[in-house]
Design a protein around this motif. Structure first.
Motif, short mmCIF file in Angstrom:
data_model
loop_
_atom_site.label_atom_id
_atom_site.label_comp_id
_atom_site.label_asym_id
_atom_site.label_seq_id
_atom_site.Cartn_x
_atom_site.Cartn_y
_atom_site.Cartn_z
N GLY C 90 0.82 -1.21 0.00
CA GLY C 90 0.00 0.00 0.00
C GLY C 90 0.85 1.26 0.00
N LEU C 228 5.24 -0.90 9.80
CA LEU C 228 4.89 -1.90 10.81
C LEU C 228 3.38 -1.90 11.00
N THR D 70 2.26 10.39 -5.35
CA THR D 70 0.97 10.46 -4.65
C THR D 70 1.20 10.76 -3.17
N GLU D 71 2.22 10.14 -2.61
CA GLU D 71 2.53 10.38 -1.19
C GLU D 71 2.85 11.84 -0.95
N ILE D 74 -0.31 14.11 -1.19
CA ILE D 74 -1.15 14.05 0.01
C ILE D 74 -0.47 14.80 1.15
N ILE D 89 -3.37 5.62 4.41
CA ILE D 89 -4.17 5.60 3.18
C ILE D 89 -3.81 4.40 2.30
N GLY D 90 -2.52 4.12 2.17
CA GLY D 90 -2.12 2.99 1.33
C GLY D 90 -2.75 1.70 1.80
N TYR D 91 -2.78 1.50 3.10
CA TYR D 91 -3.37 0.27 3.64
C TYR D 91 -4.89 0.27 3.50
N LEU D 93 -6.65 1.58 1.14
CA LEU D 93 -7.02 1.27 -0.25
C LEU D 93 -7.09 -0.23 -0.48
N LEU D 94 -6.14 -0.97 0.12
CA LEU D 94 -6.12 -2.42 -0.08
C LEU D 94 -7.19 -3.12 0.75
N LYS D 95 -7.45 -2.61 1.95
CA LYS D 95 -8.43 -3.26 2.82
C LYS D 95 -9.86 -3.04 2.34
N ALA D 117 -6.77 10.15 -2.97
CA ALA D 117 -6.27 8.79 -3.20
C ALA D 117 -7.38 7.87 -3.69
N VAL D 227 -0.96 1.38 11.72
CA VAL D 227 0.15 1.33 10.77
C VAL D 227 1.21 2.32 11.25
#
Lengths: 289, 289, 289, 289
Positions: C90, C228, D70-71, D74, D89-91, D93-95, D117, D227
């Motif tokens: 992600g 993490l 993108t990072e 934001i 945010i990255g996590y 999107l996947l969840k 995002a 995270v």
């Protein structure tokens, strides 16, 4: 070592905290004065007052009168160098078996933060012998331990450990210097067989060099850890981790001085097991409980 | 407390580590035998041997003979309950100013892991008084401290602290039980003014209840932290964090017993400052260094 | 890419979770059967049922019928190698500006976990070109992406990147292989100026070698982080961190391909600022908001 | 969405980094000027230059011309509120299975960091519908998305979600507001069966309330994580973790909208398994690979 007492006495180290919790560490003496942004606190207003009392500055601002914890003594130590953090020191004491009666070596002394904790832990029969090459650092550390009444537990050596330690039967030895791998022969000569070795290093590069060097000098059961302290907002109705934290102070490396280095199954001196692989405690002990 | 010595003696606690690092903790006695998957080790092959030596099982497998560190004594303690971890205990000792000569209260005793560390730290003039309601737990903890020669530093009370502590002037008090908020009047009565309070709790819900209850009972400068131990593969040519770690043992809560609770700027008892806000150490100390 | 729908259709990937939450990932097909310890689930009992329904095995045991998230697709990917974790993927997507329309290079393909996420993120106009030297790994990854309908977004190259990439104007490039420093000339040649570079490495030794090598090949603004994931017990009345966690998957290294390497104030290619030093966001933007 | 290009064009968002790495985010326009402590950079000196070039201020100071990731978009977003961090945010999107073609609901909009995002990830066929009650926040977020060319992917609703969402078949829904438990009936009505629910909350108290409320509204497989991003000094010869880090942004809570809540073995809606208990991936998949 400051004795526990109900009330503050002349000569005591006192921690004065203002209403926001801002700390001031002072050695109480008749006629002494603490100058703060919230006014002047007369030491005589503290002397004889029970710990946990409120004293007031000349402007009427309240200050809490507290006895400093060991953690606060270390954290607020006058210093010229980065000191070890209490989170690291507490773990080091347990890993190196620093107990009353032990003989502990340390190099370098630095500002004396670890020296203070070691001296307190070996009291009254043990001894801390601390090496430092910079006279002004040694003088600062010595004053720091005099202030808390622990200087007499310590032997202060002004000497480069490249020339070796004067001792040969230390129970434990801790190195807080940039190139510990350069002093492993000296460390091995100073530690008794089975003795405890420790070091702290900030970078992975240094850890790698030390890990590579340790086995060749008779050290085994090597472990490396980091101790992280995660602070929280200690407020009941909005309990949460603090926004920011100290993320790194150093890697801690521990090892044991072995009498007989031995080829192991992996062909080297034994490494410590990973935490996970370690035997469960109740299985580790055998014999009549 | 086991005295440092060059060689293992009858009655000593010895840590035997096999070539993979698997630990066995035994109390050496003439005629004793340690049974392992790698064969039987006769205690007599250990007695008189220098620490750090290799001894062999009847099958010729090597075992390292080591004196256990405090960390190992705690970790491998025979137990029936979850014990405090050394990473937490080391920090607790510094936060509660556990030093020689101090009077420390603890409830509950559990298997005695913290009791052991407290007893060692207050030795020889201090005292640990530990409360437990389950007779079998107290018996286990007492045997655990007898084994390491520290039981005589401890007063063992079999009593529900709901009825109060018998002491009134303790320097520090630690609660390791599920509902510490229910015993704050008793804790406040047992601690001297300015004394140190600590507790450990596994869930946020419990911490919230304790944080909400502490100020009403005269406790201030409340702090909450977690201590995390991050293990590494201690191998020089592939140094990296271990794949998995213990992620949570408990939240640690610390506070001070104040004589005069006082309205602060935020209208409550003072909270401890966040780590970041705390005065820089060299600024905290005032007076002749 | 599986389209969102109210009900499960033949060909859909379905996640079946038993009453304890144990997951089974299946591709639904008429006549298909899922064998579990709690009985057999007929695919036909799933087809046509709304997502979020309960279906039952022949023994009457309930299973929840769910559409897998991207995180679950990656986590439950059939694989022969360690895959990148969703927590890392992600963040990589955001750091490498992986967006629709972009051209992304990857080496090696491995089991295709990152490939899947990249392909989904560049859809429908972009392209992922992935290099792998092991035919059986490439075949597995390709099947994995065919299963989720994303294989057509990917160009599969069976080739050692020591021979170079075939592309020269990639927007971003990610290396998941043991010695990325050995392929920096190839990587620099494949990336357009200003393009995004990323890598993952498990050991500090590898990171050190990569960090030392990057500046000489025109890469700057180098950053290294770990992501993490701390799991919690998601239960309201006893909310707390999980006891154990995955403590390390890899270090992530990011850099930018610069057209004009330049001596900086420290005499090297620019390093990324520490998080703390970075300009506050509202100050970073200038111009009409 | 800014298309990848070799060189900077008028209208592009450009990231200018000075020799120390200090960032400036500007929208390039003929005649524009960036004012910095190191001099003025004329936009015309950037337009037409390849990304990765060095441009100079009127004082000759170098600035790197880069396309923002993108990072960075934001992180450097003009804002009035705390935004979600890229690590979170990255996590998310996947969840939440945020993919092209999906319909995603968000409340509140805030400064639009997550909106950006989400809009990028569902492009070109999906849709983000974002709810906000404060007109000035909505206006800011809309400008932020216009600036990056993503505003047309978003439907902007100025409405209190207490009145309900207008949609009923959303694929995923994310709540970033202080009392998400108060809007669960509305959230459940807006999500299709099997849909993905997410929320972020700063305090444990809030998480506890949400965890307690979710099961009663048909949500199951609840997970909570944090995270954490650990930054390192990315310098080869002294590689080490950064001294300080952002220690907490928020707890992430995820759940699934179930059609048929069901008593489980523990008598409640199913909880997600702990990370450790989850089936190993290769075992989770059944059927022809």
């Amino acid at each position: 070592m400051q004795e526990p007492s109900k009330a503050a006495k002349p000569g005591d180290l006192a921690l004065l905290l203002d209403a926001r919790g801002k700390p001031f560490l002072v050695r109480l003496e008749p006629g002494g004065r603490l100058h703060t942004h919230r006014g002047v606190v007369a030491h005589e207003d503290c002397i004889g007052r029970p710990w946990g009392s409120v004293v007031r500055s000349h402007r009427g601002e309240p200050f809490y009168l507290l006895e400093p914890s060991t953690e606060e003594l270390i954290r607020y130590l006058p210093r010229q160098t980065q000191i070890l953090y209490p989170k690291d020191i507490g773990y080091i004491l347990l890993k190196l078996a620093v107990r009353p009666g032990r003989l502990i070596l340390e190099a370098g002394t630095g500002s004396g933060g670890l020296t203070l904790a070691l001296a307190q832990a070996v009291w009254p029969l043990g001894r801390v012998i601390t090496y430092e090459v910079r006279p002004e650092m040694q003088a600062l550390a010595r004053r720091n331990l005099e202030r808390v009444g622990l200087a007499e537990m310590v032997t202060w050596r002004l000497r480069d450990i490249a020339e070796g330690f004067e001792e040969t039967e230390a129970d434990a030895l801790f190195l807080d210097l940039p190139e510990p791998w350069a002093y492993l022969p000296q460390a091995a000569a100073a530690l008794r067989s089975g003795g405890f070795f420790g070091a702290i290093l900030p970078t992975a590069n240094q850890v790698i060099r030390l890990l590579e060097a340790l086995p060749a000098h008779g050290f085994g059961f090597i472990e490396t850890v980091e101790v992280l302290l995660r602070p929280y907002h200690a407020v009941g109705w909005r309990f949460r981790p603090a926004d920011r934290m100290v993320a790194h102070t150093g890697f801690l490396i521990f090892a044991r001085r072995l009498l007989e280095p031995l080829a192991t199954e992996e062909g080297t001196l034994p490494s410590a097991l990973e935490e996970e692989e370690k035997e469960e405690p109740h299985e580790a002990f055998q014999g009549p409980v």
